[in-house]
Design a protein around this motif. Structure first.
Motif, PDB file in Angstrom:
ATOM      1  N   ILE A 172      44.849  45.706   4.761  1.00 46.62           N
ATOM      2  CA  ILE A 172      45.862  46.696   5.135  1.00 46.62           C
ATOM      3  C   ILE A 172      47.149  46.488   4.336  1.00 46.62           C
ATOM      4  O   ILE A 172      47.724  47.441   3.793  1.00 46.62           O
ATOM      5  N   LEU A 173      47.600  45.232   4.233  1.00 43.65           N
ATOM      6  CA  LEU A 173      48.857  44.949   3.542  1.00 43.65           C
ATOM      7  C   LEU A 173      48.785  45.245   2.049  1.00 43.65           C
ATOM      8  O   LEU A 173      49.800  45.538   1.420  1.00 43.65           O
ATOM      9  N   SER A 174      47.588  45.179   1.471  1.00 46.69           N
ATOM     10  CA  SER A 174      47.444  45.506   0.045  1.00 46.69           C
ATOM     11  C   SER A 174      47.685  46.993  -0.193  1.00 46.69           C
ATOM     12  O   SER A 174      48.071  47.411  -1.276  1.00 46.69           O
ATOM     13  N   ARG A 175      47.457  47.804   0.850  1.00 47.72           N
ATOM     14  CA  ARG A 175      47.647  49.250   0.737  1.00 47.72           C
ATOM     15  C   ARG A 175      48.964  49.720   1.344  1.00 47.72           C
ATOM     16  O   ARG A 175      49.531  50.722   0.922  1.00 47.72           O
ATOM     17  N   LYS A 176      49.435  49.001   2.351  1.00 48.54           N
ATOM     18  CA  LYS A 176      50.660  49.402   3.053  1.00 48.54           C
ATOM     19  C   LYS A 176      51.481  48.153   3.371  1.00 48.54           C
ATOM     20  O   LYS A 176      51.391  47.610   4.481  1.00 48.54           O
ATOM     21  N   PRO A 177      52.260  47.672   2.428  1.00 42.37           N
ATOM     22  CA  PRO A 177      52.978  46.400   2.588  1.00 42.37           C
ATOM     23  C   PRO A 177      53.953  46.355   3.760  1.00 42.37           C
ATOM     24  O   PRO A 177      54.284  45.267   4.238  1.00 42.37           O
ATOM     25  N   THR A 178      54.445  47.511   4.221  1.00 42.63           N
ATOM     26  CA  THR A 178      55.410  47.499   5.316  1.00 42.63           C
ATOM     27  C   THR A 178      54.745  47.493   6.691  1.00 42.63           C
ATOM     28  O   THR A 178      55.428  47.438   7.710  1.00 42.63           O
ATOM     29  N   PHE A 179      53.436  47.547   6.730  1.00 42.77           N
ATOM     30  CA  PHE A 179      52.698  47.463   7.993  1.00 42.77           C
ATOM     31  C   PHE A 179      52.916  46.068   8.573  1.00 42.77           C
ATOM     32  O   PHE A 179      52.670  45.064   7.922  1.00 42.77           O
ATOM     33  N   LYS A 180      53.410  46.001   9.796  1.00 47.78           N
ATOM     34  CA  LYS A 180      53.766  44.713  10.385  1.00 47.78           C
ATOM     35  C   LYS A 180      52.556  44.056  11.034  1.00 47.78           C
ATOM     36  O   LYS A 180      52.084  44.501  12.082  1.00 47.78           O
ATOM     37  N   VAL A 181      52.061  43.006  10.403  1.00 49.69           N
ATOM     38  CA  VAL A 181      50.924  42.254  10.933  1.00 49.69           C
ATOM     39  C   VAL A 181      51.407  40.869  11.343  1.00 49.69           C
ATOM     40  O   VAL A 181      52.068  40.178  10.572  1.00 49.69           O
ATOM     41  N   LEU A 182      51.078  40.472  12.554  1.00 45.95           N
ATOM     42  CA  LEU A 182      51.404  39.128  13.026  1.00 45.95           C
ATOM     43  C   LEU A 182      50.103  38.393  13.307  1.00 45.95           C
ATOM     44  O   LEU A 182      49.340  38.770  14.189  1.00 45.95           O
ATOM     45  N   TYR A 183      49.843  37.349  12.518  1.00 50.09           N
ATOM     46  CA  TYR A 183      48.664  36.501  12.731  1.00 50.09           C
ATOM     47  C   TYR A 183      49.120  35.179  13.336  1.00 50.09           C
ATOM     48  O   TYR A 183      50.061  34.548  12.835  1.00 50.09           O
ATOM     49  N   THR A 184      48.474  34.767  14.411  1.00 54.39           N
ATOM     50  CA  THR A 184      48.815  33.498  15.043  1.00 54.39           C
ATOM     51  C   THR A 184      47.591  32.959  15.769  1.00 54.39           C
ATOM     52  O   THR A 184      46.516  33.557  15.733  1.00 54.39           O
ATOM     53  N   THR A 185      47.757  31.829  16.414  1.00 54.42           N
ATOM     54  CA  THR A 185      46.689  31.247  17.226  1.00 54.42           C
ATOM     55  C   THR A 185      47.142  31.239  18.678  1.00 54.42           C
ATOM     56  O   THR A 185      48.332  31.303  18.975  1.00 54.42           O
ATOM     57  N   LEU A 186      46.166  31.142  19.578  1.00 53.93           N
ATOM     58  CA  LEU A 186      46.526  31.095  20.994  1.00 53.93           C
ATOM     59  C   LEU A 186      47.371  29.857  21.282  1.00 53.93           C
ATOM     60  O   LEU A 186      48.294  29.892  22.092  1.00 53.93           O
ATOM     61  N   GLU A 187      47.070  28.745  20.592  1.00 55.91           N
ATOM     62  CA  GLU A 187      47.846  27.520  20.782  1.00 55.91           C
ATOM     63  C   GLU A 187      49.312  27.758  20.414  1.00 55.91           C
ATOM     64  O   GLU A 187      50.226  27.323  21.128  1.00 55.91           O
ATOM     65  N   LYS A 188      49.559  28.446  19.317  1.00 57.88           N
ATOM     66  CA  LYS A 188      50.943  28.717  18.900  1.00 57.88           C
ATOM     67  C   LYS A 188      51.611  29.690  19.877  1.00 57.88           C
ATOM     68  O   LYS A 188      52.788  29.549  20.204  1.00 57.88           O
ATOM     69  N   PHE A 189      50.863  30.686  20.318  1.00 62.42           N
ATOM     70  CA  PHE A 189      51.385  31.620  21.318  1.00 62.42           C
ATOM     71  C   PHE A 189      51.806  30.860  22.572  1.00 62.42           C
ATOM     72  O   PHE A 189      52.891  31.090  23.120  1.00 62.42           O
ATOM     73  N   LEU A 190      50.968  29.920  22.997  1.00 59.23           N
ATOM     74  CA  LEU A 190      51.263  29.107  24.177  1.00 59.23           C
ATOM     75  C   LEU A 190      52.521  28.263  23.953  1.00 59.23           C
ATOM     76  O   LEU A 190      53.417  28.207  24.810  1.00 59.23           O
ATOM     77  N   ASN A 191      52.594  27.590  22.800  1.00 58.34           N
ATOM     78  CA  ASN A 191      53.740  26.728  22.515  1.00 58.34           C
ATOM     79  C   ASN A 191      55.044  27.524  22.476  1.00 58.34           C
ATOM     80  O   ASN A 191      56.084  27.073  22.982  1.00 58.34           O
ATOM     81  N   GLU A 192      54.992  28.709  21.863  1.00 58.56           N
ATOM     82  CA  GLU A 192      56.209  29.517  21.752  1.00 58.56           C
ATOM     83  C   GLU A 192      56.585  30.144  23.094  1.00 58.56           C
ATOM     84  O   GLU A 192      57.770  30.328  23.390  1.00 58.56           O
ATOM     85  N   PHE A 193      55.569  30.451  23.904  1.00 66.68           N
ATOM     86  CA  PHE A 193      55.849  30.940  25.255  1.00 66.68           C
ATOM     87  C   PHE A 193      56.547  29.854  26.069  1.00 66.68           C
ATOM     88  O   PHE A 193      57.548  30.104  26.750  1.00 66.68           O
ATOM     89  N   THR A 194      56.036  28.626  25.974  1.00 64.96           N
ATOM     90  CA  THR A 194      56.646  27.497  26.684  1.00 64.96           C
ATOM     91  C   THR A 194      58.070  27.268  26.185  1.00 64.96           C
ATOM     92  O   THR A 194      58.997  27.019  26.966  1.00 64.96           O
ATOM     93  N   LYS A 195      58.243  27.370  24.875  1.00 69.35           N
ATOM     94  CA  LYS A 195      59.565  27.187  24.262  1.00 69.35           C
ATOM     95  C   LYS A 195      60.554  28.234  24.775  1.00 69.35           C
ATOM     96  O   LYS A 195      61.733  27.951  24.993  1.00 69.35           O
ATOM     97  N   ILE A 224      47.126  39.701  15.662  1.00 72.31           N
ATOM     98  CA  ILE A 224      45.860  38.975  15.504  1.00 72.31           C
ATOM     99  C   ILE A 224      46.034  37.594  16.121  1.00 72.31           C
ATOM    100  O   ILE A 224      46.939  36.846  15.721  1.00 72.31           O
ATOM    101  N   ILE A 225      45.191  37.263  17.087  1.00 73.53           N
ATOM    102  CA  ILE A 225      45.274  35.948  17.723  1.00 73.53           C
ATOM    103  C   ILE A 225      43.922  35.250  17.641  1.00 73.53           C
ATOM    104  O   ILE A 225      42.906  35.768  18.104  1.00 73.53           O
ATOM    105  N   ASP A 226      43.926  34.071  17.053  1.00 73.51           N
ATOM    106  CA  ASP A 226      42.725  33.239  16.922  1.00 73.51           C
ATOM    107  C   ASP A 226      42.539  32.368  18.167  1.00 73.51           C
ATOM    108  O   ASP A 226      43.511  31.914  18.772  1.00 73.51           O
TER     109      ASP A 226
END
Length: 460
Positions: A172-195, A224-226
């Motif tokens: 998607i980004l190769s065709r539309k660079p301004t498309f906002k994609v957020l890739y993360t992991t559930l562990e990072k989501f958890l850590n940032e939620f706790t933070k 996108i969440i792994d």
């Protein structure tokens, strides 16, 4: 007003430098000159773009750097007006930061960078992953399309789930660079939620940090969440994720998830989340068959610019388990051995690198139709007499068709000869061969069975 006038004066000098730079004349006139200066922010000028096309064209990544964005930044530096960067805005809202290559960076909550090597082109497609690959391509082409949101990909470790979901983002980004994609992991989501819940000292209140966290995860076009399976047993995180999911879904934003298990099997997962997952696409990625393993090995060798003969690739695929990481590890071992011993890669060198014995080289002509039939019968635990008979039980029909296919595939016997061996008309043999070819492309279980039986035959 004074700041706006200053921005206009600086922009005039930057335009002069840009016009005399290596920016193509047509590109300058079409995409750079129409930009309107809005304001200054530190050492950055904010420019209003009149339409998505202008933003996308300037932001599009070229073979070297960022294409027009890199050239415009160079012109800004060349103008020597005290600023070094620029940002593009639509309707007054910044949508592209040249200094951050299109990503609006957050000092507290940051996305995990995408691996640029994870593309659809570098993903090896086989019977075990063909359907999930097609689903990922479909989402990349039409994010948030009906029935495709969320997309959940599940399967064992090392089967390419992360590769596929990042390939969606990279495509998607190769065709539309301004498309906002957020890739993360559930562990990072958890850590940032706790933070976001922790005392913030003198910087931000807890309320502000919660708002910042939610803005980070909800102000995107695709999330996108792994490893979503780690939601199990975490009611607080499930609650936050549920509201994040609902917010994005209501905005028609695409959600992509991966899991080691089917979301329906995640223990202690709230029913309301389980229902949300079931409302989209859920696809399993299965372990690769032997042929796909060889193609994966071939791809890894190509990426590492190593010349690995076909017989070595086949040797590396044997008893290699089910994950891609093991295959890559074997390729790395063989390449390292080649450098250490200063030898070209061979079967003997590969066996040395893996601490395995060299397989005996047998002439394929030593394999007989009897070998093929016996191996098929042993694999499915059926009697040879029953396979050669007229019984139409499903397991016997499957064994007959695979035996016919392998006699043709391995021994290249004439269809009439195979028919006589199997007590069948040659037209039945033709149908059997076509049927197995069709099933191999659509049914991962059949593909694995055929591959395992073939390996067993050639070892005898």
């Amino acid at each position: 007003m004074a700041e706006n006038m200053q921005a206009e004066l600086l922009w005039e000098k930057i335009l002069e430098a840009a016009e005399n730079s290596d920016i193509p004349k047509l590109s300058f006139a079409t995409f750079i000159k129409p930009l309107t200066p809005l304001s200054l922010s530190g050492r950055k000028i904010i420019l209003e773009a009149h339409g998505d096309t202008i933003v996308d064209t300037i932001a599009r990544r070229g073979e070297e750097g960022l294409g027009l964005a890199a050239k415009l930044r160079a012109a800004i530096v060349k103008a020597d007006v005290g600023i070094t960067d620029f940002a593009l805005a639509l309707d007054g809202k910044v949508v592209f930061n040249a200094d951050l290559q299109g990503a609006i960076k957050d000092s507290d909550f940051e996305a995990i960078p995408l691996n640029q090597n994870f593309t659809f082109e570098s993903f090896v497609v086989g019977p075990s992953n063909k359907l999930v690959y097609s689903a990922a391509k479909m989402v990349a082409n039409s994010p948030a399309a009906d029935g495709c949101n969320p997309l959940t990909i599940y399967g064992g470790t090392g089967l390419g789930k992360t590769h596929l979901v990042q390939a969606i983002a990279n495509d998607i980004l190769s065709r539309k660079p301004t498309f906002k994609v957020l890739y993360t992991t559930l562990e990072k989501f958890l850590n940032e939620f706790t933070k976001s819940l922790a005392p913030a000292g003198n910087k931000l209140s807890t309320t502000d940090r919660r708002s910042k966290f939610r803005e980070h995860y909800r102000n995107v076009d695709m999330l996108i969440i792994d490893d979503i399976q780690f939601l199990a047993g975490k009611p607080g995180v499930q609650e936050e994720f549920f509201h994040t999911f609902n917010d994005l879904y209501a905005q028609n934003k695409q959600i992509v998830l991966t899991s080691d298990v089917n979301p329906d099997k995640i223990s202690t997962l709230e029913d309301r989340l389980r229902t949300r997952f079931k409302g989209g696409l859920i696809w399993e990625v299965n372990p690769p068959d032997e042929h796909t393993k060889i193609e994966i090995l071939r791809r890894k060798a190509y990426e590492k610019r190593a010349n690995i003969p076909d017989d070595v690739l086949a040797f590396l695929a044997v008893d290699s388990g089910s994950d891609v990481r093991t295959l890559e590890g074997r390729v790395n071992k063989v390449i390292l051995a080649s450098k250490l011993y200063e030898q070209e890669i061979s079967l003997e060198l590969a066996a040395l690198a893996l601490d395995k014995s060299v397989p005996e080289r047998e002439d394929q002509d030593s394999v007989t139709a009897e070998n093929v039939l016996n191996c098929v019968c042993q694999y499915y635990k059926v009697k040879k007499e029953a396979v050669l008979g007229s019984n139409r039980k499903a397991e016997l029909v499957k064994a007959r068709q695979i035996a016919c296919f392998l006699m043709y595939e391995i021994l290249n016997l004439p269809l009439v000869t195979i028919g006589k061996i199997m007590n069948r008309d040659h037209t039945t043999v033709i149908y059997s061969k076509k049927q197995i070819v069709r099933l191999i492309s659509k049914n991962p279980t059949i593909a694995k069975d055929v591959d395992d039986i073939k390996s067993s035959i050639l070892k005898k």
